[in-house]
Scaffold this active site. Structure first.
Site, mmCIF file in Angstrom:
data_model
loop_
_atom_site.group_PDB
_atom_site.id
_atom_site.type_symbol
_atom_site.label_atom_id
_atom_site.label_comp_id
_atom_site.label_asym_id
_atom_site.label_seq_id
_atom_site.Cartn_x
_atom_site.Cartn_y
_atom_site.Cartn_z
ATOM 1 N N HIS A 61 0.739 -1.062 0.210
ATOM 2 C CA HIS A 61 -0.101 -0.051 -0.100
ATOM 3 C C HIS A 61 0.452 1.186 -0.106
ATOM 4 O O HIS A 61 0.582 1.768 -0.489
ATOM 5 C CB HIS A 61 -0.924 -0.229 0.934
ATOM 6 C CG HIS A 61 -2.449 -1.087 0.969
ATOM 7 N ND1 HIS A 61 -1.842 -2.238 1.831
ATOM 8 C CD2 HIS A 61 -3.636 -1.236 0.592
ATOM 9 C CE1 HIS A 61 -3.385 -3.053 1.392
ATOM 10 N NE2 HIS A 61 -4.181 -1.396 0.531
ATOM 11 N N GLY A 62 2.025 1.308 0.365
ATOM 12 C CA GLY A 62 3.069 2.481 -0.113
ATOM 13 C C GLY A 62 4.200 2.077 1.050
ATOM 14 O O GLY A 62 4.320 0.830 2.200
#
Lengths: 215, 309
Positions: A61-62
């Protein structure tokens, strides 16, 4: 492919992850968890595999420690169920065939929702210290004060309506699937028009970035 | 397709009735997108009510609150110039265009002074649109103006305002001349109390943004005034120097207004003002207004073809 199957009606974290972002979970299961050995082998390896999969899905997700913490928290929620062999206990939708949830289901749904909400704080925070600060304030003495609901009443009504629609349609692929067979066109049109009115009266008029644009 | 059209018609009627009922019976504190306020802070209701008394005025001022609280008709009157201040709170070029189309022929000025605060060129115009929708009559031009603003609350408020106007519920409204610490002065001016800015603030560096739809509306306004043969002078009113200096593209903004080919003056570069002349970082207090207006009067008399000595 169906990607979300009423995840917030889950009664435990294992069920939540069977219902949330199914495409991603399936990919991590097939291409990370199973190649690592999956559920076979000694307990320590199974624990390692679970932690790796959840941590990696966080990183997906990051590139921020908050996502790693989010993933590991979910792993920590999941591991007790796996170790006690209770991770496949709730395979059917909650309170199937019933209009209202059973009390045990209701309590399980609420507690699972609360647990995931804590992890979402890390998911959305800019940094781990900010997330911790958020959680400190959430779990401060203000938790026991009476909330000022007056200004939130329209929002609470809307939330109740949306949850009710989802709950009543939970046994179908999407919540409104059964509406056509139980409600006449007049009733449906009235409901749609009321939804339009709600948007006009309370829709957000200032722009906010779509959360997944950052991905 | 037929069902879709039928539903669309039904939904539009339902939503319109719903907006009216919601606005009529639900307290304002529970409203979100119906922002209907007759007699708002900028005294627009009073201003438009007395506009007919200023036909044939020498100068009409247009612009946002920097214009509304910056150009005092009494000071211009002392120098033999009649002025009507058609400025309003957060008035962007989209609303300026509507006001020009509606009222400039009635006012029939020799000169239009447009105050060009760059901040409103970066605004979508919602606040001013809501102000106009509630305090001025509705017409096809209002719908066009609302369409250009593209904000749900403007559409919802417009529907409710149409109902209020059709039923005459606000016909007897009389706006207070003194409110929120401001005073309405005949001629459209709003006087603020003499309050001195404490300018120890530090402002982060940033740039002015001039939205394309505001620039397009601005050009249309200039074209409409030009077609009517009305002289236009552009003036950028002074703001607090620390605040002004925090913007890194003031020169670019000046060039944009200079490229219109009209007389343009950035008063931030012309008039030395101190924090003692300001009410806040964007608005002058009455001391500052007196200094600025005197400068502008002399400027107009020196450059204007329409206003002679």
């Amino acid at each position: 492919m169906r990607n979300f199957a009423y995840p917030y009606f889950s009664r435990d974290i294992a069920e939540f992850w069977r219902r949330w972002h199914i495409s991603l979970s399936t990919w991590f299961r097939d291409y990370v968890y199973i190649p690592l050995g999956g559920s076979r082998g000694p307990m320590a390896r199974r624990i390692r595999n679970t932690l790796v999969v959840f941590a990696l899905s966080g990183l997906w997700h990051g590139a921020n420690w908050t996502f790693v913490v989010w993933g590991i928290l979910n792993a920590l929620y999941f591991l007790p169920l796996m170790l006690l062999k209770r991770n496949r206990g709730n395979m059917e939708i909650a309170s199937r065939g019933m209009l209202l949830p059973a009390l045990s289901d209701l309590l399980a749904i609420i507690s699972t929702f609360a647990l995931t909400s804590v992890t979402w704080v890390f998911f959305r925070a800019e940094s781990v210290p900010v997330a911790l600060s958020f959680l400190r304030r959430m779990f401060s003495s203000s938790l026991f004060t009476v909330p000022q609901l007056r200004e939130s009443i329209p929002t609470l009504i809307l939330i109740f309506m949306f949850v009710a629609v989802e709950w009543l349609g939970r046994e179908h692929e999407y919540a409104l699937a059964a509406v056509g067979s139980v409600a006449s066109r007049r009733v449906r049109w009235l409901a749609y028009a009321m939804a339009c009115l709600a948007i006009v009266l309370y829709g957000q008029t200032t722009g906010s970035p779509f959360i997944y644009f950052q991905f | 397709m037929v069902n879709a059209l039928r539903f669309s018609l039904f939904a539009m009627c339902f939503v319109a009735v719903g907006i009216i009922a919601w606005g009529q019976f639900v307290p304002l504190s529970y409203q979100q997108n119906i922002m209907y306020v007759v007699g708002s802070g900028g005294h627009l209701h009073s201003k438009l009510g007395e506009l007919k008394d200023f036909r044939g005025v020498d100068i009409v001022v247009l612009g946002s609150s920097t214009a509304l609280t910056g150009f005092d008709p009494r000071l211009f009157e002392e120098h033999g110039l009649s002025l009507f201040n058609l400025g309003s709170a957060m008035q962007t070029p989209i609303q300026t265009e509507l006001l020009v189309e509606r009222y400039i022929d009635e006012l029939n000025p020799n000169l239009v002074l447009i105050e060009t605060y760059p901040g409103v060129f970066g605004s979508d115009g919602t606040e001013s649109a809501l102000n106009l929708v509630a305090n001025d009559y509705l017409g096809l031009d209002s719908i066009v103006m609302a369409w250009r603003v593209r904000n749900l609350s403007v559409y919802a408020t417009m529907v409710y305002s149409a109902w209020r106007q059709m039923t005459g519920q606000d016909d007897g409204f009389v706006e207070e001349k003194e409110k929120f610490g401001t005073s309405y002065i005949a001629g459209g001016y709003v006087e603020r109390p003499v309050h001195t800015l404490n300018d120890n603030s530090v402002y982060p560096e940033r740039e002015w943004t001039l939205l394309r739809r505001q620039r397009t509306a601005f050009q249309r306004t200039l074209d409409k005034l030009q077609m009517r043969g009305i002289e236009v002078i552009l003036v950028r009113a002074p703001i607090a120097s620390a605040y002004y200096g925090s913007f890194t593209n003031n020169n670019d903004v000046d060039k944009y207004f200079q490229d219109t080919g009209l007389q343009y003056c950035n008063l931030n570069e012309e008039i030395p003002l101190t924090p003692a002349h300001f009410f806040d970082e964007v608005h002058l207090n009455q001391h500052g207004v007196e200094v600025m207006n005197l400068w502008v009067i002399n400027f107009i008399k020196s450059v204007s073809k329409a206003i002679t000595q």
